[in-house]
Design a protein around this motif. Structure first.
Motif, mmCIF file in Angstrom:
data_model
loop_
_atom_site.group_PDB
_atom_site.id
_atom_site.type_symbol
_atom_site.label_atom_id
_atom_site.label_comp_id
_atom_site.label_asym_id
_atom_site.label_seq_id
_atom_site.Cartn_x
_atom_site.Cartn_y
_atom_site.Cartn_z
ATOM 1 N N PRO A 139 -5.644 -32.656 8.409
ATOM 2 C CA PRO A 139 -4.280 -33.097 8.716
ATOM 3 C C PRO A 139 -4.108 -33.289 10.221
ATOM 4 N N ASN A 140 -3.066 -34.020 10.603
ATOM 5 C CA ASN A 140 -2.783 -34.202 12.026
ATOM 6 C C ASN A 140 -2.185 -32.912 12.600
ATOM 7 N N ALA A 141 -2.011 -32.881 13.911
ATOM 8 C CA ALA A 141 -1.554 -31.666 14.598
ATOM 9 C C ALA A 141 -0.180 -31.201 14.122
ATOM 10 N N THR A 142 0.739 -32.126 13.936
ATOM 11 C CA THR A 142 2.080 -31.768 13.477
ATOM 12 C C THR A 142 2.022 -31.120 12.097
ATOM 13 N N THR A 143 1.208 -31.677 11.234
ATOM 14 C CA THR A 143 1.079 -31.138 9.886
ATOM 15 C C THR A 143 0.363 -29.795 9.895
ATOM 16 N N LEU A 144 -0.592 -29.599 10.802
ATOM 17 C CA LEU A 144 -1.244 -28.292 10.923
ATOM 18 C C LEU A 144 -0.227 -27.206 11.244
ATOM 19 N N VAL A 145 0.716 -27.509 12.123
ATOM 20 C CA VAL A 145 1.764 -26.540 12.456
ATOM 21 C C VAL A 145 2.590 -26.228 11.203
ATOM 22 N N LYS A 146 2.974 -27.255 10.464
ATOM 23 C CA LYS A 146 3.761 -27.054 9.241
ATOM 24 C C LYS A 146 2.977 -26.247 8.206
ATOM 25 N N LEU A 147 1.682 -26.541 8.060
ATOM 26 C CA LEU A 147 0.842 -25.783 7.125
ATOM 27 C C LEU A 147 0.773 -24.319 7.527
ATOM 28 N N SER A 148 0.582 -24.083 8.810
ATOM 29 C CA SER A 148 0.499 -22.727 9.323
ATOM 30 C C SER A 148 1.770 -21.948 8.996
ATOM 31 N N GLU A 149 2.899 -22.572 9.219
ATOM 32 C CA GLU A 149 4.175 -21.916 8.942
ATOM 33 C C GLU A 149 4.386 -21.711 7.440
ATOM 34 N N ALA A 150 4.106 -22.722 6.643
ATOM 35 C CA ALA A 150 4.323 -22.638 5.193
ATOM 36 C C ALA A 150 3.432 -21.596 4.535
ATOM 37 N N LEU A 151 2.231 -21.412 5.087
ATOM 38 C CA LEU A 151 1.265 -20.501 4.474
ATOM 39 C C LEU A 151 1.176 -19.148 5.181
ATOM 40 N N SER A 152 1.948 -18.983 6.253
ATOM 41 C CA SER A 152 1.961 -17.732 7.032
ATOM 42 C C SER A 152 0.569 -17.357 7.540
ATOM 43 N N VAL A 153 -0.142 -18.356 8.047
ATOM 44 C CA VAL A 153 -1.453 -18.144 8.663
ATOM 45 C C VAL A 153 -1.469 -18.894 9.989
ATOM 46 N N SER A 154 -2.411 -18.553 10.831
ATOM 47 C CA SER A 154 -2.506 -19.239 12.117
ATOM 48 C C SER A 154 -3.268 -20.557 11.977
ATOM 49 N N ILE A 155 -3.055 -21.433 12.914
ATOM 50 C CA ILE A 155 -3.817 -22.678 12.962
ATOM 51 C C ILE A 155 -5.292 -22.353 13.200
ATOM 52 N N ASP A 156 -5.558 -21.355 14.038
ATOM 53 C CA ASP A 156 -6.942 -20.947 14.277
ATOM 54 C C ASP A 156 -7.615 -20.510 12.978
ATOM 55 N N TYR A 157 -6.869 -19.809 12.131
ATOM 56 C CA TYR A 157 -7.448 -19.426 10.847
ATOM 57 C C TYR A 157 -7.776 -20.661 10.016
ATOM 58 N N LEU A 158 -6.836 -21.576 9.908
ATOM 59 C CA LEU A 158 -7.063 -22.769 9.089
ATOM 60 C C LEU A 158 -8.245 -23.589 9.592
ATOM 61 N N LEU A 159 -8.333 -23.775 10.892
ATOM 62 C CA LEU A 159 -9.395 -24.625 11.439
ATOM 63 C C LEU A 159 -10.719 -23.897 11.644
ATOM 64 N N LEU A 160 -10.646 -22.653 12.105
ATOM 65 C CA LEU A 160 -11.863 -21.971 12.536
ATOM 66 C C LEU A 160 -12.190 -20.694 11.766
ATOM 67 N N GLY A 161 -11.255 -20.225 10.960
ATOM 68 C CA GLY A 161 -11.498 -19.004 10.204
ATOM 69 C C GLY A 161 -11.235 -17.735 11.000
ATOM 70 N N ARG A 162 -10.623 -17.843 12.158
ATOM 71 C CA ARG A 162 -10.329 -16.673 12.987
ATOM 72 C C ARG A 162 -9.052 -16.016 12.502
ATOM 73 N N GLU A 163 -9.173 -14.767 12.073
ATOM 74 C CA GLU A 163 -8.006 -14.063 11.541
ATOM 75 C C GLU A 163 -7.375 -13.119 12.550
ATOM 76 N N ASP A 164 -8.038 -12.875 13.658
ATOM 77 C CA ASP A 164 -7.550 -11.894 14.626
ATOM 78 C C ASP A 164 -6.855 -12.557 15.808
ATOM 79 N N VAL A 165 -6.132 -13.616 15.544
ATOM 80 C CA VAL A 165 -5.471 -14.368 16.600
ATOM 81 C C VAL A 165 -4.096 -13.779 16.856
ATOM 82 N N SER A 166 -3.795 -13.515 18.111
ATOM 83 C CA SER A 166 -2.501 -12.920 18.447
ATOM 84 C C SER A 166 -1.398 -13.970 18.560
#
Length: 88
Positions: free
Chosen positions: A57-84
């Motif tokens: 997805p584009n950057a704007t949609t990544l932000v929306k996905l992150s918010e809708a799924l309660s996960v970070s963008i770093d998690y979605l793209l890179l699998g990093r779960e320890d992002v502050s």
């Protein structure tokens, strides 16, 4: 392997990893593709393409996905779960 081939392989890994993590985040929220489509106000084909690993997805949609799924963008793209800097 030349540089172009390496870049293509890296991009493919990124896209496949993203689709796997997207599905996992959706499962944790008990969301189906149609539910996510409705939350984001996008087309079902977009969600299908993300889940099948065709595109990112584009950057704007990544932000929306992150918010809708309660996960970070770093998690979605890179699998990093320890992002502050999570968007929760």
């Amino acid at each position: 392997m030349n540089e172009t081939s390496k870049q293509i392989a890296n991009n493919r890994r990124l896209i496949i990893g993203f689709s796997t993590r997207l599905q996992s985040a959706m499962d944790k929220k008990s969301l189906r593709a149609v539910d996510l489509k409705n939350k984001l106000g996008t087309h079902r084909s977009h969600v299908s393409n993300w889940l099948s690993g065709r595109v990112l997805p584009n950057a704007t949609t990544l932000v929306k996905l992150s918010e809708a799924l309660s996960v970070s963008i770093d998690y979605l793209l890179l699998g990093r779960e320890d992002v502050s800097h999570s968007l929760r």
